[in-house]
Design a protein around this motif. Structure first.
Motif, PDB file in Angstrom:
ATOM      1  N   ALA A  77      -4.315  -1.005  -2.216  1.00 16.04           N
ATOM      2  CA  ALA A  77      -5.096   0.200  -1.946  1.00 16.04           C
ATOM      3  C   ALA A  77      -4.169   1.412  -1.931  1.00 16.04           C
ATOM      4  O   ALA A  77      -3.027   1.332  -1.482  1.00 16.04           O
ATOM      5  CB  ALA A  77      -5.818   0.070  -0.612  1.00 16.04           C
ATOM      6  N   GLU A  82      -3.465   5.375  -0.756  1.00 11.94           N
ATOM      7  CA  GLU A  82      -3.847   6.337   0.267  1.00 11.94           C
ATOM      8  C   GLU A  82      -3.392   7.758  -0.045  1.00 11.94           C
ATOM      9  O   GLU A  82      -3.731   8.693   0.679  1.00 11.94           O
ATOM     10  CB  GLU A  82      -3.272   5.910   1.622  1.00 11.94           C
ATOM     11  N   VAL A 122       0.854  -1.186   0.000  1.00  9.45           N
ATOM     12  CA  VAL A 122       0.000   0.000   0.000  1.00  9.45           C
ATOM     13  C   VAL A 122       0.895   1.243   0.000  1.00  9.45           C
ATOM     14  O   VAL A 122       1.819   1.350   0.817  1.00  9.45           O
ATOM     15  CB  VAL A 122      -0.925   0.012   1.235  1.00  9.45           C
ATOM     16  N   ALA A 165      -0.798   3.780  -7.049  1.00  9.81           N
ATOM     17  CA  ALA A 165      -0.873   2.445  -6.448  1.00  9.81           C
ATOM     18  C   ALA A 165       0.322   1.614  -6.881  1.00  9.81           C
ATOM     19  O   ALA A 165       0.946   1.883  -7.917  1.00  9.81           O
ATOM     20  CB  ALA A 165      -2.172   1.746  -6.845  1.00  9.81           C
TER      21      ALA A 165
END
Length: 329
Positions: free
Chosen positions: A310, A312, A236, A300
């Motif tokens: 995912a 962020e 991530v 990503a």
């Protein structure tokens, strides 16, 4: 024999086959696959057998020879004398009913037999009966060539699963084709051809596992090709440096990741553009930003270029417009 399950198995044998039928009890149970006989095990079932005595009329001498003796109450020979025959009194019991014992069964029972090795093809499965000999039901069992796995694409994916893995090999076709990912429960294989199937990787702890195929015996036996699939920690993206760049692209962006080992990252994606080649660097991974219209896009990372972790954080593409002057000033 009413049915067998599974109805197919590999040519190497070893498939535990449930045989369902009637009158299959005995001190020893044997199953015959084609011409090969193996011992089986009585499992149980719900069957009731009843022995009944039935009467059947015995034939008289006259009926046996098709003759009409014409004998009356007085014992006249009648037409029998025309042929030089002498009709003697019927032996005791002839012309009356005789008795025989019949056994009728209701329900079914089940035995278990292990299929022996056999060449590819269809054979009939028969079971030794209560009254001796084998059944003649002609229920079929198919021997199929063993599956062989030759390659995987991709050969790795995140521990959360969901990767679609293309499995190439030989003899991969089968109504019950399954992919086995290590110790996880087998998953259904989508058949493309006898040389290619697709499987969705289930969730699994990070590490190297064997990926093998089962095509014929409901997952009892899998191939032994030695192909390895790697589960990696999901990467991530939690930070970017720099967080902006020109629309023309080319900026090398360092990504801070949620995992320690950045080597698992094989690519990155800016918005919908990707996969882009990535490399380890700066305590994380690095990718060159592609050209993109102005605005914010999510960034990503992926371990296989197909499944993305995912995101962020966002990367901003600055407008390339330049103001030289204003008039009047």
């Amino acid at each position: 024999v009413y049915a067998v399950a599974p109805g197919a198995g590999p040519v190497g044998g070893g498939t535990m086959v449930r045989v369902m039928g009637s009158r299959l009890r005995g001190e020893t149970v044997q199953c015959r696959f084609g011409l090969e006989v193996v011992y089986g095990e009585f499992i149980g079932g719900d069957e009731m057998c009843v022995t009944q005595a039935r009467a059947s009329a015995a034939l008289s001498p006259e009926a046996f020879y098709g003759l009409d003796t014409g004998m009356g109450v007085s014992g006249d020979l009648g037409s029998a004398s025309m042929y030089g025959l002498v009709a003697s009194p019927l032996p005791r019991g002839m012309g009356s009913s005789t008795w025989r014992r019949e056994e009728q069964c209701m329900g079914w029972v089940e035995v278990m037999c292990t299929s022996p090795p056999h060449a590819a093809g269809v054979v009939t499965v028969e079971v030794s009966a209560m009254d001796g000999g084998f059944s003649t039901s002609k229920v079929e069992f198919e021997y199929q060539a063993a599956a062989v796995v030759l390659s995987l694409q991709p050969a790795s994916g995140p521990d959360a699963g969901v990767s679609i893995v293309k499995v190439s090999g030989e003899h991969l076709i089968g109504a019950d084709a399954l992919c086995g990912f290590g110790s996880s429960d087998p998953v259904h294989a989508e058949m493309v051809s006898s040389a290619l199937v697709k499987c969705e990787a289930p969730a699994h702890a990070p590490g190297m596992i064997a990926l093998e195929m089962s095509t014929s015996d409901q997952g009892q036996q899998f191939s032994r090709s030695g192909m390895v699939y790697e589960y990696t920690d999901e990467a991530v993206v939690v930070g970017l440096e720099p967080r902006e760049g020109p629309q023309g692209g080319g900026t090398v962006v360092r990504m801070a990741l949620s995992i320690v080992d950045a080597m698992v990252v094989s690519g990155c994606r800016f918005g919908t553009i990707g996969p882009l080649a990535g490399r380890r660097g700066g305590g994380g991974a690095e990718c060159a930003a592609p050209a993109h219209e102005g605005g914010l896009v999510m960034v990503a990372a992926s371990s296989n270029g197909e499944v993305w972790g995912a995101s962020e954080v966002a990367y901003e593409y600055r407008s390339s417009a330049v103001v030289y002057a204003v008039a009047p000033g």
